[in-house]
Write a protein that holds these residues in place. Structure first.
Motif, PDB file in Angstrom:
ATOM      1  N   PHE A 138       0.810  -1.220   0.000  1.00  0.00           N
ATOM      2  CA  PHE A 138       0.000   0.000   0.000  1.00  0.00           C
ATOM      3  C   PHE A 138       0.841   1.266   0.000  1.00  0.00           C
ATOM      4  CE2 PHE A 138      -2.195  -3.412   2.222  1.00  0.00           C
ATOM      5  CZ  PHE A 138      -3.335  -3.514   1.450  1.00  0.00           C
ATOM      6  N   THR A 139       2.128   1.144  -0.250  1.00  0.00           N
ATOM      7  CA  THR A 139       3.016   2.303  -0.140  1.00  0.00           C
ATOM      8  C   THR A 139       3.697   2.646  -1.459  1.00  0.00           C
ATOM      9  OG1 THR A 139       4.832   0.855   0.550  1.00  0.00           O
ATOM     10  CG2 THR A 139       3.480   1.816   2.291  1.00  0.00           C
ATOM     11  N   GLY A 140       3.161   2.157  -2.562  1.00  0.00           N
ATOM     12  CA  GLY A 140       3.799   2.434  -3.846  1.00  0.00           C
ATOM     13  C   GLY A 140       5.154   1.782  -3.984  1.00  0.00           C
ATOM     14  N   ALA A 141       5.285   0.575  -3.445  1.00  0.00           N
ATOM     15  CA  ALA A 141       6.587  -0.095  -3.421  1.00  0.00           C
ATOM     16  C   ALA A 141       7.149  -0.320  -4.821  1.00  0.00           C
ATOM     17  CB  ALA A 141       6.467  -1.430  -2.685  1.00  0.00           C
ATOM     18  N   TYR A 142       6.265  -0.439  -5.818  1.00  0.00           N
ATOM     19  CA  TYR A 142       6.729  -0.739  -7.176  1.00  0.00           C
ATOM     20  C   TYR A 142       6.718   0.495  -8.085  1.00  0.00           C
ATOM     21  CZ  TYR A 142       5.499  -5.315  -5.295  1.00  0.00           C
ATOM     22  OH  TYR A 142       5.387  -6.408  -4.498  1.00  0.00           O
ATOM     23  N   ASP A 143       6.494   1.685  -7.500  1.00  0.00           N
ATOM     24  CA  ASP A 143       6.399   2.889  -8.326  1.00  0.00           C
ATOM     25  C   ASP A 143       7.668   3.133  -9.135  1.00  0.00           C
ATOM     26  OD1 ASP A 143       3.882   3.240  -7.358  1.00  0.00           O
ATOM     27  OD2 ASP A 143       4.362   4.930  -6.043  1.00  0.00           O
ATOM     28  N   GLY A 144       8.804   2.829  -8.548  1.00  0.00           N
ATOM     29  CA  GLY A 144      10.057   3.028  -9.260  1.00  0.00           C
ATOM     30  C   GLY A 144      10.539   1.801  -9.997  1.00  0.00           C
ATOM     31  N   LEU A 145       9.694   0.766 -10.054  1.00  0.00           N
ATOM     32  CA  LEU A 145      10.064  -0.493 -10.697  1.00  0.00           C
ATOM     33  C   LEU A 145       8.962  -0.916 -11.674  1.00  0.00           C
ATOM     34  CD1 LEU A 145      11.185  -2.321  -7.419  1.00  0.00           C
ATOM     35  CD2 LEU A 145      12.720  -1.357  -9.144  1.00  0.00           C
ATOM     36  N   PRO A 146       8.724  -0.139 -12.733  1.00  0.00           N
ATOM     37  CA  PRO A 146       7.607  -0.448 -13.633  1.00  0.00           C
ATOM     38  C   PRO A 146       7.733  -1.807 -14.309  1.00  0.00           C
ATOM     39  CG  PRO A 146       9.038   1.250 -14.575  1.00  0.00           C
ATOM     40  CD  PRO A 146       9.458   1.071 -13.156  1.00  0.00           C
ATOM     41  N   LYS A 147       8.946  -2.228 -14.611  1.00  0.00           N
ATOM     42  CA  LYS A 147       9.116  -3.536 -15.245  1.00  0.00           C
ATOM     43  C   LYS A 147       8.738  -4.654 -14.285  1.00  0.00           C
ATOM     44  CE  LYS A 147      12.720  -2.235 -18.561  1.00  0.00           C
ATOM     45  NZ  LYS A 147      14.108  -2.498 -19.018  1.00  0.00           N
ATOM     46  N   ARG A 150       4.909  -4.742 -14.024  1.00  0.00           N
ATOM     47  CA  ARG A 150       4.310  -5.388 -15.206  1.00  0.00           C
ATOM     48  C   ARG A 150       4.517  -6.900 -15.155  1.00  0.00           C
ATOM     49  NH1 ARG A 150       6.382  -0.835 -17.910  1.00  0.00           N
ATOM     50  NH2 ARG A 150       8.231  -1.988 -18.578  1.00  0.00           N
ATOM     51  N   TRP A 151       5.682  -7.318 -14.729  1.00  0.00           N
ATOM     52  CA  TRP A 151       5.972  -8.750 -14.621  1.00  0.00           C
ATOM     53  C   TRP A 151       5.037  -9.415 -13.622  1.00  0.00           C
ATOM     54  CZ3 TRP A 151       7.651 -12.104 -10.790  1.00  0.00           C
ATOM     55  CH2 TRP A 151       8.147 -13.344 -11.218  1.00  0.00           C
ATOM     56  N   LEU A 154       1.511  -9.786 -15.087  1.00  0.00           N
ATOM     57  CA  LEU A 154       1.461 -10.855 -16.074  1.00  0.00           C
ATOM     58  C   LEU A 154       1.408 -12.216 -15.385  1.00  0.00           C
ATOM     59  CD1 LEU A 154       1.563 -11.856 -18.976  1.00  0.00           C
ATOM     60  CD2 LEU A 154       4.066 -11.712 -18.881  1.00  0.00           C
ATOM     61  N   ARG A 155       2.203 -12.409 -14.337  1.00  0.00           N
ATOM     62  CA  ARG A 155       2.176 -13.682 -13.608  1.00  0.00           C
ATOM     63  C   ARG A 155       0.789 -13.927 -13.000  1.00  0.00           C
ATOM     64  NH1 ARG A 155       6.324 -13.237 -15.760  1.00  0.00           N
ATOM     65  NH2 ARG A 155       4.999 -14.262 -17.295  1.00  0.00           N
ATOM     66  N   LEU A 156       0.155 -12.883 -12.481  1.00  0.00           N
ATOM     67  CA  LEU A 156      -1.176 -13.044 -11.895  1.00  0.00           C
ATOM     68  C   LEU A 156      -2.217 -13.333 -12.965  1.00  0.00           C
ATOM     69  CD1 LEU A 156      -1.170 -10.262  -9.152  1.00  0.00           C
ATOM     70  CD2 LEU A 156      -1.134 -12.733  -8.798  1.00  0.00           C
ATOM     71  N   THR A 157      -2.084 -12.737 -14.138  1.00  0.00           N
ATOM     72  CA  THR A 157      -3.012 -13.023 -15.247  1.00  0.00           C
ATOM     73  C   THR A 157      -2.904 -14.480 -15.663  1.00  0.00           C
ATOM     74  OG1 THR A 157      -2.919 -10.737 -16.030  1.00  0.00           O
ATOM     75  CG2 THR A 157      -3.640 -12.416 -17.614  1.00  0.00           C
ATOM     76  N   GLU A 158      -1.683 -14.974 -15.772  1.00  0.00           N
ATOM     77  CA  GLU A 158      -1.483 -16.378 -16.130  1.00  0.00           C
ATOM     78  C   GLU A 158      -2.039 -17.305 -15.053  1.00  0.00           C
ATOM     79  OE1 GLU A 158       2.737 -15.611 -18.553  1.00  0.00           O
ATOM     80  OE2 GLU A 158       2.721 -16.328 -16.475  1.00  0.00           O
ATOM     81  N   LEU A 159      -1.839 -16.926 -13.789  1.00  0.00           N
ATOM     82  CA  LEU A 159      -2.360 -17.742 -12.685  1.00  0.00           C
ATOM     83  C   LEU A 159      -3.880 -17.780 -12.709  1.00  0.00           C
ATOM     84  CD1 LEU A 159      -1.722 -19.321 -10.055  1.00  0.00           C
ATOM     85  CD2 LEU A 159      -1.937 -17.133  -8.836  1.00  0.00           C
TER      86      LEU A 159
END
Length: 393
Positions: A138-147, A150-151, A154-159
């Motif tokens: 909930f803290t924007g942990a991936y804000d600086g890691l867009p790749k 996205r990865w 994609l893993r959740l979509t496949e799951l």
């Protein structure tokens, strides 16, 4: 009365908060059950009352996948998902479906890292709540890691295509019905999201299995007391850090007494002196009520339990959500951060002196304690779940 099925990963820090909520629901007359890949662990933590469904055999790939202790950052996060969280969801899904068919819950309570619970519930049209046992998401942990973000998507979509409803759209980490966050904005900070279905309930603390034989009489009331712990999942990484801690503590033995949890047995040869007590496990909750500071890995449960008692921290994050939680501790003023892999006894001693003698970290810890206790914990979480069950068709 309603029936609630808790789906949890086989991780102590994720099961314990659910145990407190489940106990509240049971006390209110509801039926409660757990689905987990390690039923014995749930029974050890939750006791004999709730029904427990085993819902996975060996997690594919996980048994032979040992994460190198030095792995950090995005690489460690990818390893966690690819070798543990996603295989765990695939392995759990059939058992979760079987548990739903047998137990017939009105609501599924899915831990944020037990994706199978959310995806199976969505597929079957059941209302489901998220049990968020860490606030890092909930803290924007991936804000600086867009790749990386996205990865993960994609893993959740496949799951979802394998075990859920391919036409569904909800992120299994964030229920659109009810999201229970076992923290508060006072710790998470200004990035804490707000929505009608998001509820910050603070830590869910319940009675824990007794740790037999702890020598309470050993504690010296004339010295400050410090707990050092790296949690239950870091025994393979902590040798150097614990050694530096031990050196820093011994330099302060005239004014500081410490309890050091060492599940890996790194330092057990020094058990028994009057300055540092080293044990493989400790009764953490009752012990925290007597501590003046905590040195830890910034695991969410340890941090929350320390701040519930108003105890300031020295945090040394290792991986996963721990750097985010450590940042929350520092930003709210309740502790000092050190570098796990490179810290020296001298630096640890400086940090420890700060949280023991500077009034600011303790005052900040007390502010968080006040917010935690006002949030309601397990009682509030149970009330929100009861409301969701009552409002569902």
């Amino acid at each position: 009365m309603s029936a609630f099925l808790f789906t949890v990963p086989p991780l102590t820090g994720h099961i314990n908060p659910a145990v407190g909520v489940a106990a509240r629901l049971t006390a209110h007359g509801h039926r409660v059950a757990f689905a987990c890949a390690d039923p014995a662990l749930v029974r050890r933590l939750a006791g004999a009352d709730p029904e427990v469904f085993g819902c996975a055999g060996p997690v594919p790939g996980a048994a032979g996948a040992v994460r190198p202790p030095e792995m950090r950052g995005a690489e460690a996060l990818k390893f966690l998902w690819e070798w543990y969280l996603i295989p765990l969801a695939d392995a759990m899904a059939p058992g979760v479906r079987a548990a739903v068919a047998q137990f017939r819950p009105d609501v599924v309570v899915a831990d944020q890292q037990a994706f199978a619970g959310a995806l199976v519930a969505e597929h079957l049209g059941l209302p489901w709540a998220t049990s968020a046992t860490t606030s890092a998401e909930f803290t924007g942990a991936y804000d600086g890691l867009p790749k990386v973000a996205r990865w993960l998507r994609l893993r959740l979509t496949e799951l979802r295509a394998r075990i859920g409803d391919p036409t569904g759209s909800a992120d299994p980490r964030f229920s659109p019905h009810l999201l229970l966050v076992f923290s508060t904005p006072e710790l998470i900070g200004p990035s804490a999201p707000s929505a009608p279905h998001i509820h910050y309930v603070g830590p869910s603390l319940a009675g824990r299995p007794a740790t037999p034989g702890f020598p309470w009489e050993w504690l010296d009331h004339g010295r400050a007391k410090v707990l050092v712990t790296l949690g239950t999942a870091n025994a393979d990484t902590g040798g150097r850090f614990l050694t530096e801690c031990l050196a820093a503590l011994r330099e302060r033995a005239d004014r500081v007494q410490a309890v050091l949890a060492d599940p890996g047995g790194t330092l057990l040869g020094t058990v028994g002196d009057k300055d540092v007590l080293i044990l493989p496990s400790v009764p953490q909750l009752p012990l925290l009520a007597r501590m003046d500071a905590v040195v830890c890995h910034a695991g969410h449960n340890t941090v929350s339990e320390a701040l519930w008692h108003g105890v300031p921290l020295v945090v040394a994050p290792i991986r996963d959500d721990q750097p985010v939680v450590a940042g929350q501790v520092v930003d709210c003023g309740a502790g000092v951060r050190v570098r796990f892999g490179r810290v020296t006894a001298a630096r640890l001693g400086e940090a420890l002196d700060t949280v023991l003698h500077d009034p600011a970290p303790r005052a900040a810890a007390v502010r968080v304690r006040t917010a935690f206790r006002a949030a309601g914990g397990a009682r509030a979480a149970a009330a929100h779940l009861e409301r969701l069950a009552a409002e569902s068709p």
